[in-house]
Design an enzyme around this catalytic site. Structure first.
Site, mmCIF file in Angstrom:
data_model
loop_
_atom_site.group_PDB
_atom_site.id
_atom_site.type_symbol
_atom_site.label_atom_id
_atom_site.label_comp_id
_atom_site.label_asym_id
_atom_site.label_seq_id
_atom_site.Cartn_x
_atom_site.Cartn_y
_atom_site.Cartn_z
ATOM 1 N N SER A 159 1.149 -1.336 0.020
ATOM 2 C CA SER A 159 0.059 0.141 0.169
ATOM 3 C C SER A 159 1.022 0.954 -0.525
ATOM 4 C CB SER A 159 -0.734 0.046 1.206
ATOM 5 O OG SER A 159 -0.937 1.166 1.479
ATOM 6 N N TYR A 172 -0.545 -0.990 10.780
ATOM 7 C CA TYR A 172 -1.041 -1.447 9.350
ATOM 8 C C TYR A 172 0.166 -0.946 8.220
ATOM 9 C CZ TYR A 172 -3.242 -1.197 3.957
ATOM 10 O OH TYR A 172 -3.268 -1.865 3.314
HETATM 11 N N1 LIG Z 1 -8.954 -1.183 -0.693
HETATM 12 C C1 LIG Z 1 -7.693 -0.430 -0.814
HETATM 13 O O1 LIG Z 1 -8.073 0.632 -1.011
HETATM 14 C C2 LIG Z 1 -5.945 -1.336 -0.556
HETATM 15 C C3 LIG Z 1 -5.335 0.031 -0.555
HETATM 16 C C4 LIG Z 1 -4.068 -0.491 -1.154
HETATM 17 C C5 LIG Z 1 -3.897 -2.402 -0.792
HETATM 18 N N2 LIG Z 1 -4.450 -2.746 -0.229
HETATM 19 C C6 LIG Z 1 -4.620 -4.120 -0.256
HETATM 20 O O2 LIG Z 1 -5.405 -5.000 -1.068
HETATM 21 C C7 LIG Z 1 -5.748 -6.176 -0.432
HETATM 22 C C8 LIG Z 1 -6.527 -6.420 -0.546
HETATM 23 O O3 LIG Z 1 -7.463 -5.231 -0.202
HETATM 24 P P1 LIG Z 1 -9.162 -5.019 -0.230
HETATM 25 O O4 LIG Z 1 -9.232 -4.154 -0.119
HETATM 26 O O5 LIG Z 1 -9.543 -6.042 -1.796
HETATM 27 O O6 LIG Z 1 -9.539 -6.427 1.129
HETATM 28 P P2 LIG Z 1 -11.197 -7.180 1.409
HETATM 29 O O7 LIG Z 1 -12.017 -6.212 0.219
HETATM 30 O O8 LIG Z 1 -11.227 -7.007 2.988
HETATM 31 O O9 LIG Z 1 -10.691 -8.344 0.642
HETATM 32 C C9 LIG Z 1 -9.699 -9.277 1.683
HETATM 33 C C10 LIG Z 1 -9.454 -10.830 1.227
HETATM 34 O O10 LIG Z 1 -8.668 -11.283 2.296
HETATM 35 C C11 LIG Z 1 -9.717 -12.556 2.469
HETATM 36 N N3 LIG Z 1 -8.609 -12.577 4.605
HETATM 37 C C12 LIG Z 1 -8.908 -11.626 4.797
HETATM 38 N N4 LIG Z 1 -7.656 -12.364 5.656
HETATM 39 C C13 LIG Z 1 -7.745 -13.634 5.348
HETATM 40 C C14 LIG Z 1 -6.892 -14.684 6.390
HETATM 41 N N5 LIG Z 1 -6.692 -14.362 7.560
HETATM 42 N N6 LIG Z 1 -6.793 -15.699 5.356
HETATM 43 C C15 LIG Z 1 -6.964 -16.043 4.004
HETATM 44 N N7 LIG Z 1 -8.005 -15.475 4.409
HETATM 45 C C16 LIG Z 1 -7.696 -13.883 3.766
HETATM 46 C C17 LIG Z 1 -10.649 -12.103 2.399
HETATM 47 O O11 LIG Z 1 -11.749 -12.827 2.454
HETATM 48 P P3 LIG Z 1 -12.182 -13.960 4.111
HETATM 49 O O12 LIG Z 1 -12.317 -12.440 5.499
HETATM 50 O O13 LIG Z 1 -13.012 -15.099 3.963
HETATM 51 O O14 LIG Z 1 -11.241 -14.545 4.730
HETATM 52 C C18 LIG Z 1 -10.757 -11.660 1.559
HETATM 53 O O15 LIG Z 1 -10.729 -12.352 0.279
HETATM 54 C C19 LIG Z 1 -4.905 -6.088 0.644
HETATM 55 O O16 LIG Z 1 -3.593 -6.703 1.414
HETATM 56 C C20 LIG Z 1 -4.848 -4.354 1.380
HETATM 57 O O17 LIG Z 1 -4.195 -4.242 2.132
HETATM 58 C C21 LIG Z 1 -5.920 -2.644 -0.398
#
Ligand SMILES: NC(=O)c1ccc[n+]([C@@H]2O[C@H](COP(=O)([O-])OP(=O)(O)OC[C@H]3O[C@@H](n4cnc5c(N)ncnc54)[C@H](OP(=O)(O)O)[C@@H]3O)[C@@H](O)[C@H]2O)c1
Length: 285
Positions: A159, A172
């Site tokens: 991120s 984070y």
């Molecule tokens: N959205 C943003 O603005 C943003 C910006 C920068 C970076 N990121 C990074 O991009 C990645 C995805 O973000 P997102 O926004 O798409 O997140 P999200 O919508 O919250 O999805 C997270 C995914 O990870 C799974 N997960 C969480 N904890 C887990 C665990 N312990 N074991 C296995 N699966 C797990 C969740 O499924 P379950 O809950 O069913 O396990 C879900 O499929 C993350 O690493 C985040 O830090 C996001």
């Protein structure tokens, strides 16, 4: 029809290349039942990969698997908690048993948080570090031998908070910055064996409507802010990072500007971030 007349036109050729970019590759995308991970699974499948999706919630995982299969894509779903060593080992063993190989690992599973550092419940500190750092290290640990065998690729989803610390997202930021150290060490260890190691520093991305982050007390918070990229755009950047075997991707002009400013004008960057008074990351109950 002669073989020559079957040749695709240049535009057809690029479509064929795009559709087969990951043909015969097996890709594990952690945390792909929703959000950026699901968009990445869809894109990789469109490009010909056999995709393995993962998450803890089996119902949601099954829905995402059904979505992929309904579009005619090859996909298997492995429920596993990426913070659990036994489940990570079993996940990789199952992939090798089922598909015979593993070419790409995208460490995407993650969770964010919001809250002043002095208010954080210690359990939040532990959970955010476990999911974002340990939850990327463990799948990589158990996939390393298979990735060496396939001369494959491992990509960590970080991120802009992994480039620069901002108010309200301290732990984070710490976890995402640690991913850069892990990726550098892995590059030193694994690139001589032909394994690509990359990091994508995603910026504010559109969220699924039900997405929450952890509040200081551990309760779920909804995030409200303007997104600069779509999930599909992040997925495309992850794909480019794999295909071009890039070390780092900062995605947007704002991301590249942040890196430039940090390097060349650190005091000005500090002043700008102090001036924002935590407005960069907001959350609502
Ligand atoms: N959205 C943003 O603005 C943003 C910006 C920068 C970076 N990121 C990074 O991009 C990645 C995805 O973000 P997102 O926004 O798409 O997140 P999200 O919508 O919250 O999805 C997270 C995914 O990870 C799974 N997960 C969480 N904890 C887990 C665990 N312990 N074991 C296995 N699966 C797990 C969740 O499924 P379950 O809950 O069913 O396990 C879900 O499929 C993350 O690493 C985040 O830090 C996001």
């Amino acid at each position: 029809m002669s073989p020559v007349s079957k040749q695709p036109s240049p535009s057809e050729g690029s479509r064929v290349t795009a559709a087969t970019q990951l043909a015969a590759k097996v890709a594990l995308i952690t945390g792909s039942s929703r959000g950026i991970g699901r968009a990445t699974a869809l894109l990789f499948a469109e490009r010909g990969a056999t995709v393995v999706i993962n998450g803890r919630d089996e119902t949601r995982l099954a829905q995402t698997a059904e979505l992929l299969r309904s579009r005619g894509f090859k996909c298997s779903a492995v429920p596993a908690d990426v913070t659990d060593p036994d489940q990570c080992r079993a996940m990789v063993t199952r992939i090798i048993a089922q598909h015979g190989r593993l070419d790409i690992l995208v460490n995407n599973a993650g969770i964010s948080m919001r809250g002043a550092f002095g208010d954080l419940d210690p359990a939040v500190i532990e959970s955010v570090i476990r999911t974002n750092l340990i939850g990327a290290a463990l799948p990589t640990r158990f996939a390393a031998a298979a990735l060496v065998q396939s001369r494959g690729s491992v990509v960590f989803i970080s991120s802009l908070a992994g480039v620069r610390g901002f108010a309200g997202v301290s732990i984070y930021s710490a976890a995402k910055m640690a991913l850069s150290g892990l990726a550098e060490s892995l590059h030193a260890e694994l690139s001589p064996a032909g394994v690509h190691v990359g990091v994508v520093f995603a910026t504010f991305t559109e969220n699924d409507p039900d997405k929450t982050v952890m509040g200081a007390d551990g309760r779920p918070l909804r995030v409200s802010r303007k997104a600069s990229t779509t999930q599909r755009q992040v997925a495309e950047e992850i794909l480019r990072t794999v295909v071009r075997r890039r070390r780092r991707s900062y995605m947007t002009a704002a991301g590249k500007l942040l890196v430039f400013m940090q390097r060349h004008f650190p005091r000005l960057t500090d002043a700008a971030i102090l001036h924002s008074r935590g407005r960069i990351h907001k959350a609502n109950r």
